[in-house]
Structures are given as C-alpha cells and as structure tokens.
Design an enzyme around this catalytic site. Structure first.
Site, mmCIF file in Angstrom:
data_model
loop_
_atom_site.group_PDB
_atom_site.id
_atom_site.type_symbol
_atom_site.label_atom_id
_atom_site.label_comp_id
_atom_site.label_asym_id
_atom_site.label_seq_id
_atom_site.Cartn_x
_atom_site.Cartn_y
_atom_site.Cartn_z
ATOM 1 N N ALA A 1 116.831 -41.889 3.842
ATOM 2 C CA ALA A 1 117.057 -43.728 4.175
ATOM 3 C C ALA A 1 115.883 -43.819 5.778
ATOM 4 C CB ALA A 1 118.453 -43.584 4.131
ATOM 5 N N SER B 1 120.427 -30.170 16.430
ATOM 6 C CA SER B 1 120.869 -29.789 14.679
ATOM 7 C C SER B 1 120.819 -28.669 13.877
ATOM 8 C CB SER B 1 120.154 -30.916 13.928
ATOM 9 O OG SER B 1 120.262 -32.577 14.237
ATOM 10 N N CYS C 1 119.145 -35.956 17.356
ATOM 11 C CA CYS C 1 119.874 -36.717 16.340
ATOM 12 C C CYS C 1 120.970 -37.579 17.753
ATOM 13 C CB CYS C 1 120.226 -35.503 15.307
ATOM 14 S SG CYS C 1 121.555 -36.076 14.236
ATOM 15 N N GLY D 1 103.804 -48.893 15.572
ATOM 16 C CA GLY D 1 103.432 -47.720 14.874
ATOM 17 C C GLY D 1 104.575 -48.298 13.733
ATOM 18 N N LYS E 1 121.100 -44.689 17.275
ATOM 19 C CA LYS E 1 120.121 -45.826 16.656
ATOM 20 C C LYS E 1 121.245 -46.278 15.237
ATOM 21 C CE LYS E 1 118.971 -44.415 13.123
ATOM 22 N NZ LYS E 1 117.766 -44.195 12.871
ATOM 23 N N GLY F 1 106.122 -45.620 10.877
ATOM 24 C CA GLY F 1 107.459 -44.783 10.286
ATOM 25 C C GLY F 1 108.478 -45.341 10.541
ATOM 26 N N TYR F 2 109.293 -44.243 11.015
ATOM 27 C CA TYR F 2 110.917 -44.383 10.479
ATOM 28 C C TYR F 2 110.998 -45.378 11.589
ATOM 29 C CZ TYR F 2 111.667 -41.125 6.636
ATOM 30 O OH TYR F 2 112.034 -40.381 5.168
ATOM 31 N N ARG G 1 104.288 -45.329 5.298
ATOM 32 C CA ARG G 1 103.506 -43.982 4.511
ATOM 33 C C ARG G 1 104.162 -43.025 3.734
ATOM 34 N NH1 ARG G 1 99.320 -40.029 5.747
ATOM 35 N NH2 ARG G 1 99.641 -40.732 8.032
ATOM 36 N N CYS H 1 119.289 -40.375 15.815
ATOM 37 C CA CYS H 1 119.844 -40.923 14.750
ATOM 38 C C CYS H 1 121.085 -41.505 14.735
ATOM 39 C CB CYS H 1 119.977 -40.299 13.475
ATOM 40 S SG CYS H 1 119.046 -38.398 13.578
ATOM 41 N N GLU I 1 125.466 -51.040 -9.707
ATOM 42 C CA GLU I 1 125.240 -50.852 -10.870
ATOM 43 C C GLU I 1 123.919 -51.243 -12.148
ATOM 44 O OE1 GLU I 1 127.383 -53.702 -13.552
ATOM 45 O OE2 GLU I 1 127.343 -55.214 -11.812
ATOM 46 N N HIS J 1 131.458 -52.310 -12.156
ATOM 47 C CA HIS J 1 131.021 -53.889 -12.126
ATOM 48 C C HIS J 1 131.898 -54.525 -10.879
ATOM 49 C CE1 HIS J 1 129.449 -57.964 -13.481
ATOM 50 N NE2 HIS J 1 130.569 -58.143 -13.751
ATOM 51 N N ASP K 1 112.459 -29.389 13.512
ATOM 52 C CA ASP K 1 111.465 -30.253 14.041
ATOM 53 C C ASP K 1 110.222 -29.342 14.440
ATOM 54 O OD1 ASP K 1 112.890 -32.327 12.634
ATOM 55 O OD2 ASP K 1 112.373 -33.373 14.836
ATOM 56 N N GLU L 1 112.474 -48.713 12.312
ATOM 57 C CA GLU L 1 113.764 -48.893 12.608
ATOM 58 C C GLU L 1 113.905 -50.183 13.636
ATOM 59 O OE1 GLU L 1 115.806 -45.987 9.992
ATOM 60 O OE2 GLU L 1 115.229 -45.094 11.463
HETATM 61 P P1 NDP Z 1 105.718 -41.134 11.304
HETATM 62 O O1 NDP Z 1 104.948 -39.377 11.507
HETATM 63 O O2 NDP Z 1 106.754 -41.272 10.481
HETATM 64 O O3 NDP Z 1 105.097 -42.414 11.327
HETATM 65 C C1 NDP Z 1 104.264 -42.261 12.738
HETATM 66 C C2 NDP Z 1 103.520 -43.631 12.677
HETATM 67 O O4 NDP Z 1 102.307 -44.519 13.460
HETATM 68 C C3 NDP Z 1 102.748 -43.683 11.104
HETATM 69 O O5 NDP Z 1 103.061 -44.768 10.898
HETATM 70 C C4 NDP Z 1 101.311 -44.150 11.517
HETATM 71 O O6 NDP Z 1 100.623 -44.877 10.736
HETATM 72 C C5 NDP Z 1 101.310 -44.536 13.115
HETATM 73 N N1 NDP Z 1 100.558 -43.639 13.912
HETATM 74 C C6 NDP Z 1 100.275 -42.044 14.390
HETATM 75 N N2 NDP Z 1 99.309 -41.913 15.174
HETATM 76 C C7 NDP Z 1 99.019 -43.685 15.624
HETATM 77 C C8 NDP Z 1 97.801 -43.435 16.281
HETATM 78 N N3 NDP Z 1 96.940 -42.934 17.169
HETATM 79 N N4 NDP Z 1 97.275 -44.824 16.438
HETATM 80 C C9 NDP Z 1 98.146 -45.686 15.547
HETATM 81 N N5 NDP Z 1 98.980 -45.578 14.678
HETATM 82 C C10 NDP Z 1 99.546 -44.285 14.434
HETATM 83 O O7 NDP Z 1 106.677 -40.795 12.898
HETATM 84 P P2 NDP Z 1 108.010 -41.704 13.791
HETATM 85 O O8 NDP Z 1 108.088 -41.300 15.185
HETATM 86 O O9 NDP Z 1 108.269 -43.350 13.299
HETATM 87 O O10 NDP Z 1 109.277 -40.531 13.371
HETATM 88 C C11 NDP Z 1 109.118 -39.394 13.598
HETATM 89 C C12 NDP Z 1 110.431 -38.335 12.404
HETATM 90 O O11 NDP Z 1 111.596 -39.042 12.839
HETATM 91 C C13 NDP Z 1 109.715 -39.093 11.099
HETATM 92 O O12 NDP Z 1 108.919 -38.169 10.468
HETATM 93 C C14 NDP Z 1 111.441 -38.715 10.824
HETATM 94 O O13 NDP Z 1 110.988 -37.757 10.053
HETATM 95 C C15 NDP Z 1 112.184 -38.714 11.681
HETATM 96 N N6 NDP Z 1 113.012 -39.521 11.356
HETATM 97 C C16 NDP Z 1 114.340 -39.745 10.589
HETATM 98 C C17 NDP Z 1 114.951 -41.140 10.016
HETATM 99 C C18 NDP Z 1 115.666 -41.314 10.063
HETATM 100 O O14 NDP Z 1 115.303 -40.312 8.129
HETATM 101 N N7 NDP Z 1 116.114 -42.493 9.228
HETATM 102 C C19 NDP Z 1 114.520 -41.966 12.002
HETATM 103 C C20 NDP Z 1 113.892 -41.743 12.404
HETATM 104 C C21 NDP Z 1 112.811 -40.806 12.217
HETATM 105 P P3 NDP Z 1 100.072 -43.716 9.612
HETATM 106 O O15 NDP Z 1 100.859 -43.928 8.548
HETATM 107 O O16 NDP Z 1 98.922 -44.864 9.369
HETATM 108 O O17 NDP Z 1 98.963 -42.325 9.963
#
Ligand code: NDP
Length: 460
Positions: free
Chosen positions: A342, A15, A43, A177, A51, A179-180, A207, A48, A442, A437, A304, A184
């Site tokens: 999102a 991107s 992406c 995990g 997905k 995260g996003y 988080r 993205c 709304e 409405h 990134d 998803e």
């Molecule tokens: P993230 O960094 O968002 O999340 C990583 C997750 O893995 C967290 O929940 C973290 O826990 C957990 N984690 C990290 N290390 C360990 C470990 N050693 N053991 C167990 N759990 C662990 O990463 P993602 O891979 O989900 O996404 C990467 C990036 O991609 C994101 O930052 C986002 O910006 C982007 N993305 C955006 C999307 C969107 O806009 N819709 C969609 C997909 C990706 P903890 O919280 O405890 O640290």
C-alpha cells in the site's frame, strides 16, 4: 563447552533483526543483538509507524471539510504540530519499549552499540571494544536515505530521517522524488496545510505501479498540491531566511524546507564485509541465496540490506524464515513474487500482483475489469474524488493476476484481497463471492464485463 560466546549475533535491531533474534531464541539459541540507534529500526522509529500517524493527522482535514455536507457545522479547525509531534514521539517510544521488552523476554541480550564484522565468526563492538565469537552472524542493518541528485546546496535538504525531527510545520515545502516516501510525505504536508510542491523527474509518479493508478494519483495530487512532473532540481540556495530551489527550466521555488526522497541505500559502509570477502552489488546490497545465506556460510543477511523487496513485512518474513531454517529445523524461504503493498497517499493505493503492462507481457491474453466511480460518501460531501479499481485476469487460467485499488482504505482492502490472490483465486471465485453492500470494495466482486480487450496481435 561451546567454542562460541553466542550461537547467533544479530547486527541491527530493526524489523528483520528483531524477528530473527526472537524466533531463534525461542528455539533455544543463545542470541545477542547489537543496535547502535534505537530498537525498532526504520519502520518503528522513523518510518512506517510515525508516518502513518501523520497520515491519520492529515486526513482529518478532509473529514472536517466533508462534514458540512452531512449537516455538521465545524468551527475553523486549527492544527498544532507540537501536539502531534509529542504524542507521535511518545507512541514511538512506547513501541520501542515493547520491542526491547519482547527481546529481553525471549532471552536475547541487547547491546546498545555499533557492531562490525571481524571475521566469519567474530563481531567487534565499537564502543566497548569487546569482541564476541558467534557461530553465526545475521546482518540486518537496513538502509539509509540518500541525498541525490548531487546538485549544489543539496545538503540544505532534509531526508525522511530528519523530517520526524522538525519542530514546526513548514509553511512551504518542496518534496523531491516520485517513490513511496515522496508521495506519502507530499500528501501529509499538503493535508496538514503546508504549501506543498512535489517535484519528480519522471512523467509519472510511482514507477512500477499500474499506469492508470499512477494517472489517477497525479490527477488527485494535482488538486491537492503543486505537482511538477518531468522536471529536475538544479540547485538549492539559502534565501531570505528560507530556501530557494532552482529547477532545470530555470523556475524558482521558495520554500522553508526541501525534503529529498530519491531512494535509500544499504547500510554497509564500515561493516567489515571486505574482511570476510563479501562483495556487495551495484547498489551496495549483500547478495544472498533463497535462505538469506551469504557466500560466507556462517553469515546471513535479511531485510533492506539485501535489497530484495524493501518492505517491513518482507524483512520480518525473511528474519523468521532464517530462524526457522537454521534453528527450527524447518527450511523455509520467502516467496518474493506476490507481495501486497500500500502507498499511504490520500487517496490511498493498494496493490497485489502485476500491473497491466507486466501482466500482458507475461500472460499475453488478459482481461481487464475496471470500475471508476464516485465513492458514496462523496455524494453528500461534494468532494470531487473517484475510486479506481482494476482486476486483471489471465484468460488461459481465469486466475486473478493483479488487483489495483486507488481510493480510501485501499491498504485495508488489499490485505484481504491479497489472501485470495495468494491462494490462486480465479475470476469465477471473485464472481461467486457475495458482495458486502453498500461498500466500495463490493465493486471487486461485481465487475461482470471486461474492458474491450486489447489483445496484442498474434496472441490467442
Ligand atoms: P524509491 O526507490 O521508491 O523511489 C525513489 C524515487 O526517487 C523514484 O521516483 C526515482 O525516480 C527518484 N530518484 C531516484 N534517484 C533520483 C535522482 N538522482 N534525481 C531525481 N530523482 C531520483 O525510494 P523511496 O525513498 O521513496 O522509498 C524507499 C523504499 O522504502 C521503497 O523501495 C519502499 O519499498 C519503502 N517504503 C515503503 C512504504 C510503504 O510500503 N508504504 C513507505 C515508504 C517507503 P525514477 O522512478 O525515475 O527512478
């Protein structure tokens, strides 16, 4: 005659790199771009776009179930993974072609191989062995998924790269995990019919998001899948033709696939940064200034690999701002403070601005407007689902400093709300906006009474 073969060499056709290359070429720069895999980057190729197509596929399951309440009789729906995969892959290939064509039309020369940095003005192409002299180099190489935690058997897990290559829908899947990506994909697999377990080491998913949104997601996901919070993975082993994952409490989960989504790291290995004295930070990211320039004046980095905000639209903005600054005579930098985003879970999450805890810390006195309600569609469908909306207002200025939505189409809604918040909208501006409405959105302009304010002692 220039001392350089090109004005700009872009390493990476994702991107950020593609946007920078196109805009720079539009300003008349001679641009070459190297991509070792497929133009479009994470992406478009394995992120993205494919997905979201899978998210759409999954959501039909709810539609089929909900239709009955509206008088429809739907036969037993059957899902075919092969059809989705081949149609999705064809769409990705079509988009890749468009990216290629746009670059070529802009006059960018694409080299389909890996490039590394030799010195501040030289790039070496590894397959052909050719070297290219460039006045400037832009590093836009992105990031890759990690396989962590490093427990025995972790190599048996797949990442968000391989998930797009699966030839069949796993009957049972463990997603690790919070995260996003984990959120998803757990949603996608659960909707498509896999028996899905989502395992996260924390007590809450996502988080950094607003705690109430996180709780609402956990409640919804708890109904859609086996959600295990506050647990970690001890090992993965092969068993009976499948996989067995052992958790820290000794429990075992038998699955066909384990998808690890515990974060991504910048793609800096072997890039040659050491040859030019660029040191990466603790997570391997390239430090840059507000104009995406590294400490080596001829080398820039966007996306990134700089780990600022790892989102496609941000990388695109960074690439565009770089080209405007360097080749367009318009110094521009990206404001990373206010980024609407999102999460394509089902239901969806849309956010702009601060979460409640952060807003309280920054502004002290805030008003929290909240609506939690059953969406209109759920009245007839009978689906147990709640929408949650929060509007956070700084009491001193009346400015809206955070909007959080959990519910269908939250991504679409937050894009529009993001314009208002970026413009500095106040709660009074929200109030004088006439409602559309009947919609769910709304509620955002009809919230009249703040929650009982819990102003911290000593504030205001
Ligand atoms: P993230 O960094 O968002 O999340 C990583 C997750 O893995 C967290 O929940 C973290 O826990 C957990 N984690 C990290 N290390 C360990 C470990 N050693 N053991 C167990 N759990 C662990 O990463 P993602 O891979 O989900 O996404 C990467 C990036 O991609 C994101 O930052 C986002 O910006 C982007 N993305 C955006 C999307 C969107 O806009 N819709 C969609 C997909 C990706 P903890 O919280 O405890 O640290």
């Amino acid at each position: 005659m220039s001392a350089f073969d090109v004005d700009l060499f872009v390493i990476g056709g994702g991107s950020g790199g593609v946007r920078a290359a196109r805009i720079a070429a539009g300003y008349g720069a001679r641009v070459m771009l190297a991509e070792e895999y497929r133009v479009g980057g994470t992406c478009v190729i394995r992120g993205c776009v494919p997905k979201k197509l899978m998210v759409y596929a999954g959501r039909f399951a709810d539609e089929f179930a909900d239709a009955a309440g509206f008088g429809w009789t739907v036969g037993q729906p059957r899902f075919d993974w092969g059809t989705l995969k081949s149609r999705r892959d064809a769409e990705v290939t079509r988009l890749e072609g468009i990216y290629d064509a746009n670059l070529i039309r802009a006059g960018v020369e694409i080299v389909p191989e890996r490039a590394v940095i030799e010195d501040p003005h030289t790039v070496r192409l590894l397959k052909s062995g050719r070297t290219v002299r460039a006045e400037r180099i832009l590093v836009a190489v992105g990031a890759h998924p990690v396989k962590e935690p490093a427990v025995p058997g972790i190599d048996l897990a797949i990442t968000s790269n391989e998930v797009f290559e699966l030839e069949s829908l796993p009957e049972r899947i463990l997603v690790i995990g919070g995260g996003y990506i984990a959120v998803e994909f757990a949603g996608i697999f659960a909707a498509l019919g896999s028996r899905t377990t989502l395992l996260h080491r924390g007590e809450r998913l996502l988080r950094g998001f607003d705690d109430e949104i996180r709780d609402a997601l956990a409640e919804a996901y708890g109904q859609r899948m086996d959600l295990r919070l506050g647990r970690t993975l001890r090992r993965i082993a092969r068993q009976d033709g499948g996989l067995c994952a052992e958790l820290d409490d000794g429990s075992e989960i038998r699955v066909d696939q384990v998808l690890i989504a515990t974060g991504r790291r910048p793609n800096v290995d072997g890039l040659g940064l050491d040859r030019v004295g660029i040191e990466t930070d603790g997570v391997g990211a390239i430090p840059v200034d507000a104009y995406s320039q590294t400490k080596v004046p001829s080398i820039y980095a966007v996306g990134d690999v700089t780990n600022r905000a790892n989102l496609t639209p941000v990388a695109i903005r960074e690439g565009h701002a770089f080209a405007d600054t360097v080749y367009g005579g318009r110094p521009s930098c990206v404001d990373h403070r206010l980024i609407p985003t999102a999460v394509f879970s089902t239901p969806e999450i849309g956010v702009v601005g601060h979460n409640e805890a952060a807003a309280r810390e920054i502004y002290g006195k805030i008003d929290v407007y909240k609506a939690r309600f059953r969406p209109m569609k759920a009245t007839l469908s009978g689906r147990e689902e709640r929408i949650l909306m929060k509007v956070l207002v700084d009491c001193a200025s009346d400015r809206v400093v955070g909007v959080h939505i959990f519910g269908h189409d939250a991504g679409e809604v937050i894009q529009a709300v993001g314009i208002a918040v970026t413009m500095g909208a106040t709660k009074a501006d929200f109030d004088r906006t006439i409602a559309v409405h009947p919609t769910a959105a709304e509620e955002l302009v009809t919230m009249r009474v703040p929650e009982v304010t819990k102003h911290p002692v000593g504030v205001g």
